[in-house]
Design a protein around this motif. Structure first.
Motif, PDB file in Angstrom:
ATOM      1  N   ALA A  39       0.843  -1.196   0.000  1.00  0.00           N
ATOM      2  CA  ALA A  39       0.000   0.000   0.000  1.00  0.00           C
ATOM      3  C   ALA A  39       0.871   1.237   0.000  1.00  0.00           C
ATOM      4  O   ALA A  39       1.830   1.336   0.760  1.00  0.00           O
ATOM      5  N   SER A  40       0.578   2.169  -0.895  1.00  0.00           N
ATOM      6  CA  SER A  40       1.346   3.406  -0.953  1.00  0.00           C
ATOM      7  C   SER A  40       0.885   4.345   0.148  1.00  0.00           C
ATOM      8  O   SER A  40      -0.128   4.119   0.798  1.00  0.00           O
ATOM      9  N   SER A  41       1.630   5.411   0.357  1.00  0.00           N
ATOM     10  CA  SER A  41       1.302   6.376   1.407  1.00  0.00           C
ATOM     11  C   SER A  41      -0.034   7.048   1.140  1.00  0.00           C
ATOM     12  O   SER A  41      -0.667   7.574   2.042  1.00  0.00           O
ATOM     13  N   LYS A  42      -0.476   7.041  -0.112  1.00  0.00           N
ATOM     14  CA  LYS A  42      -1.751   7.672  -0.463  1.00  0.00           C
ATOM     15  C   LYS A  42      -2.915   6.690  -0.323  1.00  0.00           C
ATOM     16  O   LYS A  42      -4.036   6.982  -0.707  1.00  0.00           O
ATOM     17  N   GLY A  43      -2.593   5.485   0.202  1.00  0.00           N
ATOM     18  CA  GLY A  43      -3.668   4.570   0.521  1.00  0.00           C
ATOM     19  C   GLY A  43      -4.130   3.689  -0.614  1.00  0.00           C
ATOM     20  O   GLY A  43      -5.132   3.011  -0.499  1.00  0.00           O
ATOM     21  N   ARG A  44      -3.426   3.657  -1.746  1.00  0.00           N
ATOM     22  CA  ARG A  44      -3.825   2.753  -2.826  1.00  0.00           C
ATOM     23  C   ARG A  44      -2.638   1.917  -3.262  1.00  0.00           C
ATOM     24  O   ARG A  44      -1.487   2.339  -3.161  1.00  0.00           O
ATOM     25  N   THR A  45      -2.908   0.757  -3.741  1.00  0.00           N
ATOM     26  CA  THR A  45      -1.859  -0.166  -4.158  1.00  0.00           C
ATOM     27  C   THR A  45      -1.620  -0.031  -5.652  1.00  0.00           C
ATOM     28  O   THR A  45      -2.564  -0.039  -6.432  1.00  0.00           O
ATOM     29  N   CYS A  46      -0.356   0.107  -6.029  1.00  0.00           N
ATOM     30  CA  CYS A  46      -0.018   0.163  -7.454  1.00  0.00           C
ATOM     31  C   CYS A  46       0.220  -1.245  -7.975  1.00  0.00           C
ATOM     32  O   CYS A  46       0.895  -2.043  -7.320  1.00  0.00           O
ATOM     33  N   PRO A  47      -0.304  -1.571  -9.151  1.00  0.00           N
ATOM     34  CA  PRO A  47      -0.167  -2.938  -9.669  1.00  0.00           C
ATOM     35  C   PRO A  47       1.232  -3.252 -10.205  1.00  0.00           C
ATOM     36  O   PRO A  47       1.564  -4.403 -10.427  1.00  0.00           O
ATOM     37  N   VAL A  48       2.056  -2.210 -10.432  1.00  0.00           N
ATOM     38  CA  VAL A  48       3.365  -2.412 -11.042  1.00  0.00           C
ATOM     39  C   VAL A  48       4.446  -1.762 -10.189  1.00  0.00           C
ATOM     40  O   VAL A  48       4.251  -0.676  -9.633  1.00  0.00           O
ATOM     41  N   ALA A  49       5.592  -2.418 -10.105  1.00  0.00           N
ATOM     42  CA  ALA A  49       6.757  -1.825  -9.439  1.00  0.00           C
ATOM     43  C   ALA A  49       7.992  -2.107 -10.271  1.00  0.00           C
ATOM     44  O   ALA A  49       8.191  -3.225 -10.757  1.00  0.00           O
ATOM     45  N   VAL A  50       8.813  -1.077 -10.479  1.00  0.00           N
ATOM     46  CA  VAL A  50      10.050  -1.224 -11.247  1.00  0.00           C
ATOM     47  C   VAL A  50      11.217  -1.250 -10.261  1.00  0.00           C
ATOM     48  O   VAL A  50      11.455  -0.286  -9.529  1.00  0.00           O
ATOM     49  N   GLU A  51      11.928  -2.365 -10.244  1.00  0.00           N
ATOM     50  CA  GLU A  51      13.073  -2.542  -9.350  1.00  0.00           C
ATOM     51  C   GLU A  51      14.357  -2.315 -10.149  1.00  0.00           C
ATOM     52  O   GLU A  51      14.584  -2.965 -11.171  1.00  0.00           O
ATOM     53  N   CYS A  52      15.173  -1.376  -9.701  1.00  0.00           N
ATOM     54  CA  CYS A  52      16.429  -1.060 -10.392  1.00  0.00           C
ATOM     55  C   CYS A  52      17.597  -1.819  -9.744  1.00  0.00           C
ATOM     56  O   CYS A  52      17.508  -2.260  -8.594  1.00  0.00           O
ATOM     57  N   PHE A  53      18.688  -1.925 -10.477  1.00  0.00           N
ATOM     58  CA  PHE A  53      19.856  -2.650  -9.970  1.00  0.00           C
ATOM     59  C   PHE A  53      20.483  -1.960  -8.753  1.00  0.00           C
ATOM     60  O   PHE A  53      21.161  -2.602  -7.964  1.00  0.00           O
ATOM     61  N   ASN A  54      20.250  -0.660  -8.624  1.00  0.00           N
ATOM     62  CA  ASN A  54      20.826   0.057  -7.474  1.00  0.00           C
ATOM     63  C   ASN A  54      19.969  -0.080  -6.213  1.00  0.00           C
ATOM     64  O   ASN A  54      20.262   0.545  -5.189  1.00  0.00           O
ATOM     65  N   GLY A  55      18.905  -0.876  -6.284  1.00  0.00           N
ATOM     66  CA  GLY A  55      18.075  -1.113  -5.115  1.00  0.00           C
ATOM     67  C   GLY A  55      16.827  -0.254  -5.035  1.00  0.00           C
ATOM     68  O   GLY A  55      15.920  -0.531  -4.240  1.00  0.00           O
ATOM     69  N   GLU A  56      16.750   0.795  -5.848  1.00  0.00           N
ATOM     70  CA  GLU A  56      15.575   1.666  -5.840  1.00  0.00           C
ATOM     71  C   GLU A  56      14.377   0.954  -6.470  1.00  0.00           C
ATOM     72  O   GLU A  56      14.538   0.160  -7.400  1.00  0.00           O
ATOM     73  N   THR A  57      13.194   1.294  -5.977  1.00  0.00           N
ATOM     74  CA  THR A  57      11.954   0.753  -6.531  1.00  0.00           C
ATOM     75  C   THR A  57      10.987   1.899  -6.813  1.00  0.00           C
ATOM     76  O   THR A  57      10.854   2.817  -5.996  1.00  0.00           O
ATOM     77  N   PHE A  58      10.358   1.853  -7.980  1.00  0.00           N
ATOM     78  CA  PHE A  58       9.393   2.884  -8.373  1.00  0.00           C
ATOM     79  C   PHE A  58       8.055   2.200  -8.654  1.00  0.00           C
ATOM     80  O   PHE A  58       8.002   1.236  -9.413  1.00  0.00           O
ATOM     81  N   GLU A  59       6.997   2.719  -8.029  1.00  0.00           N
ATOM     82  CA  GLU A  59       5.673   2.140  -8.228  1.00  0.00           C
ATOM     83  C   GLU A  59       4.933   2.884  -9.326  1.00  0.00           C
ATOM     84  O   GLU A  59       5.176   4.067  -9.569  1.00  0.00           O
ATOM     85  N   ALA A  60       4.031   2.164 -10.000  1.00  0.00           N
ATOM     86  CA  ALA A  60       3.301   2.779 -11.114  1.00  0.00           C
ATOM     87  C   ALA A  60       1.979   2.064 -11.359  1.00  0.00           C
ATOM     88  O   ALA A  60       1.776   0.919 -10.927  1.00  0.00           O
ATOM     89  N   ASP A  61       1.099   2.773 -12.044  1.00  0.00           N
ATOM     90  CA  ASP A  61      -0.129   2.155 -12.543  1.00  0.00           C
ATOM     91  C   ASP A  61       0.124   1.502 -13.899  1.00  0.00           C
ATOM     92  O   ASP A  61      -0.506   0.508 -14.246  1.00  0.00           O
ATOM     93  N   HIS A  62       1.059   2.112 -14.661  1.00  0.00           N
ATOM     94  CA  HIS A  62       1.336   1.628 -16.017  1.00  0.00           C
ATOM     95  C   HIS A  62       2.830   1.768 -16.320  1.00  0.00           C
ATOM     96  O   HIS A  62       3.470   2.748 -15.932  1.00  0.00           O
TER      97      HIS A  62
END
Length: 509
Positions: free
Chosen positions: A256-279
């Motif tokens: 669950a994101s801080s805004k209270g909704r779950t994003c169906p997609v997450a992009v995991e980078c090699f440096n450990g960062e993760t970015f959530e998205a709808d598309h």
């Protein structure tokens, strides 16, 4: 009101993987439609992808995309370049836009032989005419009931051999004309981006659509187009130097994101960062997809998409730029073809790559105008021979190129001042140059590759992963305009999705 904003697409989080022209084009279109949360994630430190302008001794050269293929009103790259005032008057002329090219452009050609002699154009003309006629004929099997053979290479070789044996039986020039067929086959390998034309499907070869207009270049470099497009995007939209390790879709990485909704997609980078998205709009080269598909997506690609991706071809076409002390070619010469006189068996690849890779080089184009480039040539080499060339030290390539020029001109005094080569196969985020329709492949495979995830009929959140890039365009694969159009296509897919959603909500109010 918050709910309405989300369903109009304004707050939808869209991540675009890859900052080539496809990704940039998609971002431009979405932002113009009011999407506020669009980011581009780029593995390297630069934008442009396979559009890459370099320099040789201060002169502009194209390491990547070279021409606008079919510079006419139907070509979006031409229209953008015109809008940004990046082209010269000749390219913009109505006459240039209306030229129909059947096969090779009408260039002033020289024919150099491995015995150091210049071959007479009149002597070579019948072979060129036969080859171009057969090449055109090989495109006509598309949309017909059945192609007579499986590959373009098999068809061209069989027919060229038959014609040469029938029509030039008593002609002393028969062998050298057959050797020229080998040269033109190698050239076509570069055009198609394949190791051998035996790997290109005959039934679907004609699926590629040529646009009118005489191919033209950017006087200030192709990257000028990328720069202008980037200038129209918000300043910090691109996250550079972030190679993607894995795209988790269908909420396989959800929280669950801080805004209270779950994003169906997450992009995991090699440096450990993760970015959530709808598309996600995935615009990476097919070569990279082929190499890393098993780890790039979680869950993995559905079987039919995976099979189609594996069936599609992705090959290498490289350039070797040479700056010379002085020209050895005629002033009006635009291209020099290299004819190995012992290659009358119609071959487009060599038997031993390590010792004979240089034989795959089909021709040199003369960079013009001289006032801009000085005395510069661009050699074209495709396939596994090209990939092997990338592994050699620059000094060895320079030595081999010098020997080649000495042999084909008969002039041992020719000196190369400087050399620059492209190395697309060993580029870790490209793994080659561009796609082609490989033997056993069809237009359906390209459609399968372009199909968004999750698949139609799924109850999961729609359009989680969308696919763009030149390899996903049925008639303009391998081109810059094909790449741009697919970026626009996927942006339009999202825009339509949210417009439809908004209409449904409005209707229910």
């Amino acid at each position: 009101m918050r709910k309405m904003d989300l369903h109009s697409g304004v707050d939808a989080r869209v991540l675009i993987i890859g900052c080539g022209i496809s990704g940039i084009g998609a971002a431009q279109k979405l932002i113009k439609q009011g999407f506020r949360n669009v980011r581009i994630i780029e593995a390297t430190s630069r934008s442009g992808g396979r559009i890459k302008t370099g320099s040789l001794d201060g002169k502009i050269i194209e390491i990547g995309a070279n021409w606008i293929h079919g510079p006419s009103q139907e070509n979006p790259v031409f229209n953008l370049a015109s809008h940004y005032h990046l082209l010269d008057e000749e390219c913009l002329s109505e006459e240039n836009q209306s030229v129909e090219i059947d096969g090779l452009p009408p260039l002033f050609s020289s024919w150099l032989s491995s015995s150091g002699k210049k071959l007479e154009a009149d002597l070579m003309a019948p072979a060129v005419e036969v080859f171009m006629t057969l090449l055109k004929k090989s495109q006509e099997f598309y949309n017909t009931s059945r192609a007579p053979m499986s590959s373009v290479g098999e068809f061209l070789k069989t027919e060229a051999l038959r014609i040469s044996n029938e029509e030039w039986k008593e002609d002393q020039a028969r062998k050298v004309r057959k050797a020229l067929f080998s040269t033109l086959l190698k050239l076509e390998c570069g055009v198609s981006g394949t190791h051998t034309m035996d790997d290109v499907d005959l039934a679907t070869f004609g699926m590629y659509k040529s646009l009118p207009g005489l191919d033209c270049t950017f006087p200030g470099g192709y990257e000028g187009l990328i720069k202008h497009m980037m200038n129209e995007l918000p300043k910090d939209i691109v996250l550079f130097n972030k190679p993607v390790k894995c795209i988790h879709w269908n909420s396989f990485h959800s929280r669950a994101s801080s805004k209270g909704r779950t994003c169906p997609v997450a992009v995991e980078c090699f440096n450990g960062e993760t970015f959530e998205a709808d598309h996600i709009i995935l615009t990476i080269p097919l070569g990279y997809m082929k190499k890393h598909h098993d780890t790039l997506l979680n869950p993995p690609l559905p079987q039919h998409k995976l099979h189609s991706m594996q069936k599609l071809g992705f090959g290498t076409n490289n350039k070797i730029f040479l700056e010379l002390e002085k020209p050895f070619w005629d002033e009006d010469c635009e291209v020099m073809f290299l004819v190995w006189e012992d290659e009358y068996d119609l071959q487009d690849c060599v038997s031993d790559v390590k010792t004979a890779w240089i034989r795959k080089m089909s021709c040199f184009t003369v960079l013009k105008p001289t006032e801009r480039y000085g005395h510069m040539l661009c050699g074209w080499i495709a396939g596994q021979e090209s990939e092997y060339m990338e592994t050699l030290p620059e000094e060895e390539v320079l030595h081999t190129m010098t020997k080649l020029l000495h042999q084909f001109t008969g002039n041992p005094t020719i000196a190369i001042k400087k050399l620059v080569r492209s190395r697309w196969f060993h580029d870790p985020y490209t793994c080659g140059s561009y796609s082609y329709v490989a033997r056993g492949c069809s237009g359906q495979d390209i459609e399968n590759l372009a199909e968004p995830l999750p698949l139609r009929g799924s109850k999961a959140e729609p359009l989680q992963v969308l696919f763009a890039g030149e390899a996903t365009h049925k008639s303009f694969f391998s081109t810059v305009h094909g790449a741009l159009l697919t970026g626009w296509r996927e942006a339009d897919r999202l825009i339509s999705h949210y417009n439809l959603s908004a209409r449904k909500i409005t209707a229910n109010l």
